[in-house]
Enzyme design. Structure first.
Site, PDB file in Angstrom:
ATOM      1  N   PRO A   9       0.784  -1.228   0.000  1.00  0.00           N
ATOM      2  CA  PRO A   9       0.000   0.000   0.000  1.00  0.00           C
ATOM      3  C   PRO A   9       0.822   1.288   0.000  1.00  0.00           C
ATOM      4  CG  PRO A   9      -0.204  -1.155   2.105  1.00  0.00           C
ATOM      5  CD  PRO A   9       0.465  -2.086   1.146  1.00  0.00           C
ATOM      6  N   ASN A  10       0.318   2.231  -0.763  1.00  0.00           N
ATOM      7  CA  ASN A  10       0.844   3.603  -0.861  1.00  0.00           C
ATOM      8  C   ASN A  10       2.143   3.714  -1.654  1.00  0.00           C
ATOM      9  OD1 ASN A  10      -1.284   4.784   0.777  1.00  0.00           O
ATOM     10  ND2 ASN A  10      -0.339   3.708   2.498  1.00  0.00           N
ATOM     11  N   ARG A  17       4.525  10.993  -1.989  1.00  0.00           N
ATOM     12  CA  ARG A  17       4.424  10.573  -0.602  1.00  0.00           C
ATOM     13  C   ARG A  17       5.726  10.852   0.163  1.00  0.00           C
ATOM     14  NH1 ARG A  17       4.913   4.296   1.207  1.00  0.00           N
ATOM     15  NH2 ARG A  17       4.120   4.756   3.274  1.00  0.00           N
ATOM     16  N   TYR A  22      10.971   8.885   1.292  1.00  0.00           N
ATOM     17  CA  TYR A  22      10.940   7.880   0.214  1.00  0.00           C
ATOM     18  C   TYR A  22      11.537   8.361  -1.111  1.00  0.00           C
ATOM     19  CZ  TYR A  22       7.882   5.614   3.571  1.00  0.00           C
ATOM     20  OH  TYR A  22       7.377   5.031   4.713  1.00  0.00           O
ATOM     21  N   ASN A  71       8.057  -5.579  -1.149  1.00  0.00           N
ATOM     22  CA  ASN A  71       8.010  -4.488  -0.183  1.00  0.00           C
ATOM     23  C   ASN A  71       6.561  -4.441   0.304  1.00  0.00           C
ATOM     24  OD1 ASN A  71       7.908  -2.175   1.308  1.00  0.00           O
ATOM     25  ND2 ASN A  71       9.003  -0.898  -0.185  1.00  0.00           N
ATOM     26  N   ALA A  74       3.228  -0.911   4.717  1.00  0.00           N
ATOM     27  CA  ALA A  74       2.713  -0.926   6.098  1.00  0.00           C
ATOM     28  C   ALA A  74       2.349  -2.336   6.566  1.00  0.00           C
ATOM     29  CB  ALA A  74       1.509  -0.006   6.206  1.00  0.00           C
ATOM     30  N   GLU A  95      12.958  -9.308   1.115  1.00  0.00           N
ATOM     31  CA  GLU A  95      12.129  -8.188   1.592  1.00  0.00           C
ATOM     32  C   GLU A  95      12.899  -6.885   1.373  1.00  0.00           C
ATOM     33  OE1 GLU A  95      11.703  -8.618   5.789  1.00  0.00           O
ATOM     34  OE2 GLU A  95      10.577  -6.748   6.039  1.00  0.00           O
ATOM     35  N   HIS A  97      12.805  -2.541   1.775  1.00  0.00           N
ATOM     36  CA  HIS A  97      12.213  -1.290   2.255  1.00  0.00           C
ATOM     37  C   HIS A  97      13.056  -0.139   1.752  1.00  0.00           C
ATOM     38  CE1 HIS A  97       9.500  -3.498   4.764  1.00  0.00           C
ATOM     39  NE2 HIS A  97      10.526  -4.262   5.098  1.00  0.00           N
ATOM     40  N   ARG A 104      13.551   4.235  12.401  1.00  0.00           N
ATOM     41  CA  ARG A 104      12.372   5.115  12.418  1.00  0.00           C
ATOM     42  C   ARG A 104      11.545   4.845  13.694  1.00  0.00           C
ATOM     43  NH1 ARG A 104       9.478   4.833   6.753  1.00  0.00           N
ATOM     44  NH2 ARG A 104       8.308   6.533   7.748  1.00  0.00           N
TER      45      ARG A 104
HETATM   46  C1  DQA Z   1       8.299   0.973   3.718  1.00  0.00           C
HETATM   47  C2  DQA Z   1       8.426   1.183   5.239  1.00  0.00           C
HETATM   48  C3  DQA Z   1       7.112   0.919   5.936  1.00  0.00           C
HETATM   49  O1  DQA Z   1       7.244   1.109   7.346  1.00  0.00           O
HETATM   50  C4  DQA Z   1       6.046   1.879   5.425  1.00  0.00           C
HETATM   51  O2  DQA Z   1       4.801   1.601   6.022  1.00  0.00           O
HETATM   52  C5  DQA Z   1       5.945   1.872   3.939  1.00  0.00           C
HETATM   53  C6  DQA Z   1       7.172   1.793   3.133  1.00  0.00           C
HETATM   54  C7  DQA Z   1       9.579   1.358   2.979  1.00  0.00           C
HETATM   55  O3  DQA Z   1       9.700   1.014   1.797  1.00  0.00           O
HETATM   56  O4  DQA Z   1      10.471   2.010   3.541  1.00  0.00           O
HETATM   57  O5  DQA Z   1       4.867   2.059   3.386  1.00  0.00           O
HETATM   58  O6  DQA Z   1       8.069  -0.415   3.485  1.00  0.00           O
END
Ligand code: DQA
Length: 140
Positions: A9-10, A17, A22, A71, A74, A95, A97, A104
Site C-alpha cells: 500500500p501507498n 508521498r 521515500y 516491499n 505498512a 524483503e 524497504h 524510524r
Molecule cells: C516501507 C516502510 C514501511 O514502514 C512503510 O509503512 C511503507 C514503506 C519502505 O519502503 O520504507 O509504506 O516499506
C-alpha cells in the site's frame, strides 16, 4: 528464471508521498528501474493497496515464479496473512524497504515478513530493489 516483484500500500504514490523519506522518484520510475534490472529474465510487477489481493498474488505465484521481491509497506508490520502466504508457497523471497525501518518509529522495527524472507534490504532507496533482484538471480 521468473521473478515476482510485489509492492504494498501507498507505494503507488512514490514521489508524492513523504519525499524526504521515500525520495522524489515516482512509481513509474521504480518500475522502469526494475524492468531494466530484469531485462534478461521473465518477471512481473504487482502493486496493491489491499492485503487480500497481495495474499492472492502470492498464492498464485506457486509453481509460476522462482523468486519474490516484496516491499509489503505498512503490512510489513501487521500482516500475519502475508507471512503465512509466503510460507505456504515456499518461494525464495527478499524483503525490501526504501527507508531504514530500523531507525524510524518503534512500530516499524518489527517485520512479520522477515520471519520468512531470506534477506531484508532496508534504507538503500530504490536501489534496494535492484540488490534484491541481483541476489535472487545469482542464487538461481
Ligand atoms: C516501507 C516502510 C514501511 O514502514 C512503510 O509503512 C511503507 C514503506 C519502505 O519502503 O520504507 O509504506 O516499506
Amino acid at each position: 528464471m521468473k521473478l515476482l516483484i510485489i509492492n504494498g500500500p501507498n507505494l503507488n504514490l512514490l514521489g508524492l508521498r513523504e519525499p524526504d523519506i521515500y525520495g522524489k522518484s515516482d512509481y513509474k520510475a521504480l518500475c522502469r528501474m526494475i524492468e531494466d534490472a530484469c531485462k534478461d529474465i521473465d518477471f512481473e510487477i504487482f502493486q496493491s493497496n489491499h492485503e487480500g489481493a497481495i495474499v492472492d498474488k502470492i498464492q498464485s505465484a506457486y509453481g509460476n515464479f522462482d523468486g519474490i521481491v516484496i516491499n509489503p509497506a505498512a503490512y510489513t508490520h501487521t500482516s500475519v496473512a502475508i507471512l503465512d502466504a509466503l510460507k505456504a508457497v515456499g518461494i525464495p523471497t527478499v524483503e525490501v524497504h526504501i527507508s531504514d525501518i530500523n531507525s524510524r518509529e518503534e512500530f516499524r522495527k518489527f517485520s512479520y515478513v522477515s520471519l520468512y524472507a531470506e534477506k531484508q534490504i532496508a534504507g538503500k532507496g530504490l536501489k534496494g530493489y535492484i540488490e534484491a533482484i541481483e541476489y535472487l538471480k545469482e542464487k538461481s
